[in-house]
Design a protein around this motif. Structure first.
Motif: not given
Length: 118
Positions: A19-24, A63-69
């Motif tokens: 799974i591709r994950v973006r960390v913001q 704050p951090y956001q992990l976004i799972f595709d």
């Protein structure tokens, strides 16, 4: 400070590998949080469904956001989803903060486990 996450495919009862994950990270101005997020890392879950978010270094406070595709993951399995992504927001406060997440995914729902240690 670091964040570790595992994605689990509950339909097939296995880790969700690939799974591709973006960390913001939330942008800020003089300590005041703004509404913008800056991508600090792109990652992919390993064979056991894990991804470690550290942007190649220790993460700073904030704050951090992990976004799972999740949409792309289930599409490779021939399944359609009700949602495109799963987003998880956590806040790192102390120098030794560690967040552990487990995101349990299915095409039409998800759930999450969260643990925080400082």
């Amino acid at each position: 400070m670091s964040i570790s996450a595992q994605a689990v495919d509950v339909i097939h009862g296995r880790p969700a590998a690939g799974i591709r994950v973006r960390v913001q990270r939330k942008t800020s101005d003089l300590g005041i949080e703004l509404d913008d997020w800056l991508t600090v890392e792109h990652a992919e879950t390993d064979g056991m469904g894990y991804v470690r978010a550290d942007a190649g270094q220790r993460l700073g406070r904030g704050p951090y956001q992990l976004i799972f595709d999740s949409n792309a993951y289930f599409a490779t399995l021939g399944l359609r989803t009700a949602y495109k992504e799963v987003s998880v927001v956590v806040r790192l406060i102390g120098e030794s903060d560690f967040c552990q997440l487990q995101v349990r995914l299915a095409p039409y729902y998800y759930s999450m486990y969260f643990a925080h240690r400082d």
